[in-house]
Scaffold this motif. Structure first.
Motif, PDB file in Angstrom:
ATOM      1  N   MET A  49       0.861  -1.187   0.000  1.00 56.63           N
ATOM      2  CA  MET A  49       0.000   0.000   0.000  1.00 56.63           C
ATOM      3  C   MET A  49       0.899   1.240   0.000  1.00 56.63           C
ATOM      4  SD  MET A  49      -2.988   1.113   2.741  1.00 56.63           S
ATOM      5  CE  MET A  49      -3.925  -0.371   2.534  1.00 56.63           C
ATOM      6  N   THR A  50       0.609   2.172  -0.905  1.00 57.64           N
ATOM      7  CA  THR A  50       1.408   3.394  -0.985  1.00 57.64           C
ATOM      8  C   THR A  50       1.068   4.327   0.176  1.00 57.64           C
ATOM      9  OG1 THR A  50      -0.191   4.647  -2.281  1.00 57.64           O
ATOM     10  CG2 THR A  50       1.361   3.250  -3.523  1.00 57.64           C
ATOM     11  N   GLU A  51       1.912   5.320   0.388  1.00 59.03           N
ATOM     12  CA  GLU A  51       1.653   6.306   1.448  1.00 59.03           C
ATOM     13  C   GLU A  51       0.351   7.063   1.181  1.00 59.03           C
ATOM     14  OE1 GLU A  51       3.458   6.804   4.426  1.00 59.03           O
ATOM     15  OE2 GLU A  51       4.194   4.870   3.715  1.00 59.03           O
ATOM     16  N   GLN A  52       0.086   7.384  -0.087  1.00 57.74           N
ATOM     17  CA  GLN A  52      -1.164   8.073  -0.430  1.00 57.74           C
ATOM     18  C   GLN A  52      -2.372   7.201  -0.115  1.00 57.74           C
ATOM     19  OE1 GLN A  52      -0.818   9.482  -4.517  1.00 57.74           O
ATOM     20  NE2 GLN A  52      -1.043  11.572  -3.740  1.00 57.74           N
ATOM     21  N   GLU A  53      -2.279   5.924  -0.425  1.00 54.92           N
ATOM     22  CA  GLU A  53      -3.384   5.010  -0.132  1.00 54.92           C
ATOM     23  C   GLU A  53      -3.604   4.893   1.374  1.00 54.92           C
ATOM     24  OE1 GLU A  53      -3.219   1.960  -3.958  1.00 54.92           O
ATOM     25  OE2 GLU A  53      -1.812   1.676  -2.301  1.00 54.92           O
ATOM     26  N   LYS A  54      -2.509   4.838   2.132  1.00 57.69           N
ATOM     27  CA  LYS A  54      -2.614   4.795   3.593  1.00 57.69           C
ATOM     28  C   LYS A  54      -3.290   6.067   4.122  1.00 57.69           C
ATOM     29  CE  LYS A  54       1.570   2.086   4.373  1.00 57.69           C
ATOM     30  NZ  LYS A  54       2.944   2.156   4.919  1.00 57.69           N
ATOM     31  N   LEU A  55      -2.897   7.229   3.572  1.00 50.79           N
ATOM     32  CA  LEU A  55      -3.472   8.504   3.979  1.00 50.79           C
ATOM     33  C   LEU A  55      -4.974   8.527   3.702  1.00 50.79           C
ATOM     34  CD1 LEU A  55      -3.185  11.450   4.969  1.00 50.79           C
ATOM     35  CD2 LEU A  55      -2.669  12.070   2.597  1.00 50.79           C
ATOM     36  N   ILE A  56      -5.358   8.124   2.521  1.00 49.27           N
ATOM     37  CA  ILE A  56      -6.776   8.132   2.138  1.00 49.27           C
ATOM     38  C   ILE A  56      -7.579   7.189   3.035  1.00 49.27           C
ATOM     39  CG2 ILE A  56      -8.391   7.468   0.307  1.00 49.27           C
ATOM     40  CD1 ILE A  56      -6.246   8.573  -1.678  1.00 49.27           C
ATOM     41  N   LYS A  57      -7.057   5.996   3.280  1.00 51.25           N
ATOM     42  CA  LYS A  57      -7.760   5.024   4.125  1.00 51.25           C
ATOM     43  C   LYS A  57      -7.895   5.566   5.550  1.00 51.25           C
ATOM     44  CE  LYS A  57      -7.761   0.290   5.702  1.00 51.25           C
ATOM     45  NZ  LYS A  57      -7.088  -0.984   5.762  1.00 51.25           N
ATOM     46  N   LEU A  58      -6.829   6.110   6.091  1.00 54.99           N
ATOM     47  CA  LEU A  58      -6.861   6.658   7.444  1.00 54.99           C
ATOM     48  C   LEU A  58      -7.811   7.853   7.527  1.00 54.99           C
ATOM     49  CD1 LEU A  58      -5.778   6.547  10.328  1.00 54.99           C
ATOM     50  CD2 LEU A  58      -3.845   7.950   9.576  1.00 54.99           C
ATOM     51  N   PHE A  59      -7.775   8.716   6.510  1.00 55.68           N
ATOM     52  CA  PHE A  59      -8.652   9.879   6.458  1.00 55.68           C
ATOM     53  C   PHE A  59     -10.121   9.454   6.516  1.00 55.68           C
ATOM     54  CE2 PHE A  59     -11.095  12.992   3.919  1.00 55.68           C
ATOM     55  CZ  PHE A  59     -10.888  14.112   4.688  1.00 55.68           C
ATOM     56  N   HIS A  60     -10.505   8.469   5.699  1.00 55.45           N
ATOM     57  CA  HIS A  60     -11.890   7.989   5.680  1.00 55.45           C
ATOM     58  C   HIS A  60     -12.278   7.345   7.009  1.00 55.45           C
ATOM     59  CE1 HIS A  60     -12.996   8.987   1.604  1.00 55.45           C
ATOM     60  NE2 HIS A  60     -11.852   8.497   1.175  1.00 55.45           N
ATOM     61  N   THR A  61     -11.356   6.588   7.579  1.00 57.01           N
ATOM     62  CA  THR A  61     -11.624   5.946   8.871  1.00 57.01           C
ATOM     63  C   THR A  61     -11.865   6.993   9.952  1.00 57.01           C
ATOM     64  OG1 THR A  61     -10.295   4.024   8.257  1.00 57.01           O
ATOM     65  CG2 THR A  61     -10.684   4.367  10.614  1.00 57.01           C
ATOM     66  N   ILE A  62     -11.012   7.999   9.992  1.00 56.82           N
ATOM     67  CA  ILE A  62     -11.149   9.056  11.007  1.00 56.82           C
ATOM     68  C   ILE A  62     -12.452   9.822  10.806  1.00 56.82           C
ATOM     69  CG2 ILE A  62     -10.200  11.274  11.765  1.00 56.82           C
ATOM     70  CD1 ILE A  62      -7.419  10.010  11.452  1.00 56.82           C
ATOM     71  N   LEU A  63     -12.767  10.199   9.564  1.00 55.51           N
ATOM     72  CA  LEU A  63     -14.025  10.911   9.299  1.00 55.51           C
ATOM     73  C   LEU A  63     -15.225  10.092   9.756  1.00 55.51           C
ATOM     74  CD1 LEU A  63     -13.697  12.608   5.789  1.00 55.51           C
ATOM     75  CD2 LEU A  63     -13.763  13.691   8.032  1.00 55.51           C
ATOM     76  N   LYS A  64     -15.213   8.824   9.449  1.00 56.42           N
ATOM     77  CA  LYS A  64     -16.320   7.933   9.816  1.00 56.42           C
ATOM     78  C   LYS A  64     -16.468   7.871  11.340  1.00 56.42           C
ATOM     79  CE  LYS A  64     -17.853   3.314   8.472  1.00 56.42           C
ATOM     80  NZ  LYS A  64     -17.411   2.100   7.783  1.00 56.42           N
ATOM     81  N   ARG A  65     -15.351   7.732  12.047  1.00 62.28           N
ATOM     82  CA  ARG A  65     -15.402   7.638  13.510  1.00 62.28           C
ATOM     83  C   ARG A  65     -15.809   8.970  14.139  1.00 62.28           C
ATOM     84  NH1 ARG A  65     -10.228   5.058  15.825  1.00 62.28           N
ATOM     85  NH2 ARG A  65     -11.518   5.065  17.691  1.00 62.28           N
ATOM     86  N   MET A  66     -15.323  10.079  13.574  1.00 61.95           N
ATOM     87  CA  MET A  66     -15.712  11.403  14.084  1.00 61.95           C
ATOM     88  C   MET A  66     -17.213  11.606  13.908  1.00 61.95           C
ATOM     89  SD  MET A  66     -12.739  13.946  12.734  1.00 61.95           S
ATOM     90  CE  MET A  66     -11.481  14.520  13.850  1.00 61.95           C
ATOM     91  N   LYS A  67     -17.716  11.284  12.714  1.00 63.16           N
ATOM     92  CA  LYS A  67     -19.140  11.455  12.444  1.00 63.16           C
ATOM     93  C   LYS A  67     -19.972  10.610  13.399  1.00 63.16           C
ATOM     94  CE  LYS A  67     -22.517  11.675   8.788  1.00 63.16           C
ATOM     95  NZ  LYS A  67     -22.816  11.565   7.384  1.00 63.16           N
ATOM     96  N   LYS A  68     -19.506   9.397  13.689  1.00 67.58           N
ATOM     97  CA  LYS A  68     -20.216   8.523  14.628  1.00 67.58           C
ATOM     98  C   LYS A  68     -20.283   9.179  16.008  1.00 67.58           C
ATOM     99  CE  LYS A  68     -20.209   3.871  16.538  1.00 67.58           C
ATOM    100  NZ  LYS A  68     -19.511   2.591  16.619  1.00 67.58           N
ATOM    101  N   GLU A  69     -19.188   9.753  16.464  1.00 67.99           N
ATOM    102  CA  GLU A  69     -19.165  10.425  17.771  1.00 67.99           C
ATOM    103  C   GLU A  69     -20.075  11.653  17.774  1.00 67.99           C
ATOM    104  OE1 GLU A  69     -17.889   9.603  20.788  1.00 67.99           O
ATOM    105  OE2 GLU A  69     -17.478   7.695  19.802  1.00 67.99           O
ATOM    106  N   TRP A  70     -20.003  12.448  16.704  1.00 69.86           N
ATOM    107  CA  TRP A  70     -20.854  13.633  16.616  1.00 69.86           C
ATOM    108  C   TRP A  70     -22.330  13.233  16.608  1.00 69.86           C
ATOM    109  CZ3 TRP A  70     -17.320  15.657  12.232  1.00 69.86           C
ATOM    110  CH2 TRP A  70     -16.247  16.364  12.789  1.00 69.86           C
TER     111      TRP A  70
END
Length: 141
Positions: free
Chosen positions: A1-22
């Motif tokens: 997995m490239t660094e960009q792919e890792k960034l995108i995956k982590l970004f989506h995971t964080i957004l999803k978890r933040m939205k769940k908390e909100w």
């Protein structure tokens, strides 16, 4: 997995978890309804088209969201005195109370996301978020 792919995956995971908390904090109304109330609270009465743009929803979705806010007593519709075809949505005292309460709760939850970060990392995030915001401004059509 490239660094960009890792960034995108982590970004989506964080957004999803933040939205769940909100969403956990704003039980009883949808995120779009919260955005509508918050906007009405800060900017005053607005037309459905303005609210649709703000929430990135269709006018039909806004009608549905605002119908619930009106029926719950959080907002009211008010006609334009100069043009009867124009209808504004206006926040009520009950809606203002809810918006302020939810805003405080969401700010507290959001601050918990950044808990334990050193000041230097916070400054880096501010710089990064400003750059992302600039990039988003350039994407607008």
């Amino acid at each position: 997995m490239t660094e960009q792919e890792k960034l995108i995956k982590l970004f989506h995971t964080i957004l999803k978890r933040m939205k769940k908390e909100w969403n956990h904090q704003i039980q009883g109304i949808s995120h779009s309804q919260y955005l509508i109330l918050s906007s009405l609270n800060h900017s005053g009465p607005q037309k459905a088209a303005q609210l649709a743009e703000l929430t990135q929803n269709t006018p039909g979705a806004i009608t549905s969201a605002t119908d619930k806010l009106v029926s719950e007593g959080y907002a009211m519709r008010k006609g334009d005195e100069g043009d009867r075809r124009v209808v504004y949505l206006e926040i009520t005292d009950k809606g203002r109370e809810l918006a302020n309460s939810l805003s405080e709760a969401l700010n507290e939850v959001t601050m918990n996301f950044f808990q334990g970060l050193p000041e230097e990392d916070i400054q880096h995030l501010i710089r990064i978020y400003n750059k992302i915001s600039e990039n988003l401004d350039q994407c607008k059509g």
